[in-house]
Motif scaffolding. Structure first.
Motif, short mmCIF file in Angstrom:
data_model
loop_
_atom_site.label_atom_id
_atom_site.label_comp_id
_atom_site.label_asym_id
_atom_site.label_seq_id
_atom_site.Cartn_x
_atom_site.Cartn_y
_atom_site.Cartn_z
N PHE A 153 18.09 5.34 2.80
CA PHE A 153 18.74 6.41 3.63
C PHE A 153 18.90 7.55 4.67
O PHE A 153 19.69 7.85 5.31
CB PHE A 153 20.16 6.74 2.70
N ALA A 157 22.17 0.86 6.41
CA ALA A 157 22.18 2.49 5.93
C ALA A 157 23.12 2.36 4.55
O ALA A 157 23.41 3.17 3.50
CB ALA A 157 22.43 3.59 6.96
N GLU A 158 24.55 1.58 5.08
CA GLU A 158 25.84 2.12 4.38
C GLU A 158 25.06 1.04 2.88
O GLU A 158 25.35 1.78 1.59
CB GLU A 158 26.50 0.75 4.39
N LEU A 163 23.29 3.55 1.29
CA LEU A 163 23.78 4.50 -0.07
C LEU A 163 24.53 4.40 -0.49
O LEU A 163 24.28 4.78 -2.42
CB LEU A 163 24.80 5.13 1.47
N ARG A 164 25.52 2.70 -1.02
CA ARG A 164 25.96 2.15 -2.24
C ARG A 164 24.76 2.15 -3.08
O ARG A 164 25.32 2.82 -4.30
CB ARG A 164 26.73 0.89 -1.51
#
Lengths: 507, 169
Positions: free
Chosen positions: A150, A452-453, A456-457
């Motif tokens: 990320f 990316a999501e 991050l999560r």
């Protein structure tokens, strides 16, 4: 370490020499030369429009074709810069400065040859650098987890803000909308439908990055070119004889120095996502001019002024492959599209690629060595043909490109919904581009968005909701630190400019 | 419309779109779900919030006349540009509508006749060669080599292709 690289490289060359792959190199270079030579179309347009067609062959052959196309386009861009005075692609802008005056003096053949030889030099230097840097970088990146991934993406996006040179709020908007478009469809973690506008079922499968890429780089770009050229072009004559060819060869020593410098510069600038081939070629032109004994003669038709940017843009195209293959972060819009293609082929770009699919990676590397030779030969042999092709009126070319866009937009999902979206993105992208919104960050963002999501999560879940995890990881922290520096750099620049102005006003 | 007005109108439009996206994202959980992690709407919600904020920044810079576009009084689409862009966009819309009705191959042929023959004013032999050659090439590439079917329009047009299917499959 070195023997290991040589063994792999040997295997890669063998892979590239397979008949199918050799054919892909040949056609890729040829297509690239054409795409690059046509005004308004560059490598990214060619790769985006032709990617759907490569599903015909296995992934290794497909990437070889597209990489050869990328490569060929860098050579081809010089052809229209010199003969038409219009850059064939933005990467060949700097080639116009001296290439056009040379053509007007009747030295078009000399300029084209300097461009081809410099491109060859740039290609050779960069592929050797790529072979040496890629394996250790991939090994280093093996330790990366979601927080590092990320932060690396944040760093890639920060380069657009800090180095892109475009309006900053518009750049940020472009990045965010690209990331947002990637969230449409089913949520990757909970599986719930997300952002399904007006309950149209077409949104359920999400927005394929190709829809945006072809919309912007196919349809939007054609509208842009129709506007800028209005179909009017003026071709300079190219005289080619065997005798002139030999005399031109003798001139190499005049520009070899600048071209070598440009090759090294191009590779490293090319690895930065926001920079890439266009700034690399401009920087190389500037540096060669500065270090030259007679800088005044630049811009009036100097072979060194053609060679320096051409070496750099070829080198940068290989440079931008380095972060894509090793880290999974594309170094240019073209590699962003390639990365999206790799995901469609079922490959996960990033450090594991070297371990899990060595035939793919090394086949690609091997093919780049061969493509470099093939392109320089094709380029020199086909100059007269390209000059004829460039005379093709835009009203013939445009419908053919639009046809490829429409079938290319339909093929990946087989849904007309996507073709309509592509047209909307194309027209909208064209309008945004007229208002100076950069479009490349959006394309990069839609490709990187899902990764990316999820990274991050995953990081947030591991940290029980606290982003402090990022601060505990040294690599992630370093990336964030550099990203912050990059974002602050334009602020600092604006501040010094202001204080200088104030000083000047005070004095 | 001047470029200056276009710059502001676009920023307002994008701001409204971003706000709408925030509401749309908020239909899902945008907060933290205990024991499960971030809600499905969180990431898109904050992205659209960021979009809205950058639109506000663009509008502020427009008001301060910082960007070149905010000072540009030239028409956004010049009288030379507008016709060619409008005709091209219109022709593309026609092409896509045609795909739904008469299928991609016939629609493409009509599109090329319009664009090459009428807009480009090229000779009939060239126009017809492209109008027939392009769909045939696309058919061979997709239906034959890639075995990907492209849209054939309304069902009544499907039987036209039966003899060709018999030939290639």
């Amino acid at each position: 370490m070195f023997t290991e690289i040589f063994v792999h490289l040997g295997e890669g060359l063998l892979e590239a020499f397979q008949p199918l792959n050799m054919m892909m190199i040949f056609f890729g270079c040829l297509a690239g030369l054409f795409v690059g030579a046509l005004p308004g179309l560059g490598s990214v347009n060619g790769v985006a429009i032709l990617l759907p067609i490569t599903f015909l062959v296995p992934p290794t052959s497909a990437i070889i074709f597209l990489a050869a196309l990328y490569y060929g386009a860098m050579y081809g861009g010089a052809i229209s810069s010199i003969t038409l005075g219009i850059p064939g692609a933005s990467t060949a802008v700097a080639t116009v400065f001296d290439g056009r005056p040379m053509a007007q003096k009747g030295l078009a053949d000399q300029a084209l040859m300097a461009a081809a030889i410099a491109s060859f030099l740039g290609g050779t230097v960069s592929i050797v650098l790529f072979t040496l840097f890629a394996p250790p970088l991939a090994k280093f990146a093996l330790a990366f987890g979601p927080p590092e991934e990320f932060s690396l993406m944040i760093l890639a996006f920060a380069t657009f803000v800090g180095l892109g040179g475009d309006d900053i709020p518009k750049t940020i908007f472009s990045i965010l909308i690209g990331l947002l478009l990637a969230t449409i469809g089913l949520d990757i973690i909970s599986g719930r439908p997300r952002l399904i506008f007006f309950d149209i079922p077409g949104f359920l499968h999400g927005i394929n990055f190709l829809v945006l890429a072809i919309g912007i780089y196919g349809i939007g770009e054609m509208l842009w070119t129709l506007e800028t050229t209005q179909g009017r072009v003026q071709i300079e004559n190219v005289k080619i004889t065997w005798k002139r060819f030999v005399t031109n060869l003798g001139q190499i020593k005049e520009y070899i120095g600048g071209a070598t410098l440009g090759s090294f510069l191009g590779f490293f600038v090319g690895t930065l996502p926001a920079a890439g081939a266009t700034p690399a070629s401009l920087m190389s032109y500037g540096l060669t001019k500065t270090f030259s004994k007679d800088p005044e003669s630049f811009g009036k038709g100097k072979p060194a002024g053609v060679a320096a940017p051409e070496a750099a843009n070829n080198s940068a195209s290989t440079g931008s492959m380095l972060p894509m293959i090793t880290l999974g972060i594309p170094g240019s819009p073209t590699t962003a599209v390639l990365l999206g293609g790799m995901i469609i082929w079922g490959l996960r770009p990033g450090p594991l690629l070297f371990a899990e699919h060595p035939d793919f990676v090394w086949g690609l590397v091997g093919s780049m060595y061969i493509a470099n030779f093939v392109t320089v030969v094709l380029n020199l042999a086909l100059i007269p043909v390209f000059v004829k092709v460039l005379a093709t009126p835009f009203t013939v070319l445009a419908p053919i490109i639009f046809t490829l866009c429409v079938v290319g937009g339909f093929a990946p999902t087989q849904d007309m919904h996507d073709v309509w979206l592509m047209l909307i993105f194309g027209v909208f992208g064209y309008l945004l581009r007229k208002l100076d919104y950069p479009v490349a960050p959006a394309v990069l963002a839609i490709v990187l968005g899902p990764l990316a999501e999820s990274s991050l999560r995953q990081t947030l879940i591991a940290g029980q909701g606290s982003p402090a995890v990022f601060l505990e990881r040294p690599i992630a922290l370093t990336c964030f630190f550099f990203a912050l520096l990059l974002v602050l750099y334009p602020v600092y620049q604006a501040f010094t400019r202001k204080s200088k102005k104030a000083e000047a006003a005070g004095a | 419309m001047t470029t200056k007005t276009a710059e502001l109108s676009m920023a307002i439009f994008l701001l409204l779109a971003s706000i709408a996206l925030m509401f749309k994202s908020a239909e899902l959980n945008i907060g933290w779900i205990p024991g499960r992690g971030p809600g499905a709407g969180m990431w898109p919600f904050y992205l659209s919030l960021g979009m809205a904020l950058s639109c506000l920044a663009i509008m502020y810079r427009w008001y301060k006349r910082v960007t070149p576009e905010s000072r540009n009084e030239d028409p956004f689409l010049s009288p030379e540009t507008f016709p060619i862009v409008a005709i091209t966009t219109g022709a593309l819309i026609g092409l896509l509508v045609g795909i739904h009705i008469i299928g991609i191959y016939f629609s493409l042929a009509l599109f090329i006749i319009f664009y090459v023959g009428y807009v480009g004013r090229h000779s009939w032999p060239l126009t017809l060669a492209l109008a027939i050659g392009t769909p045939v090439f696309i058919f061979c590439l997709f239906e034959w080599a890639l075995t990907t079917t492209l849209p054939k329009g309304l069902e009544m047009f499907e039987p036209i292709y039966y003899p060709i299917y018999n030939l290639i499959y």
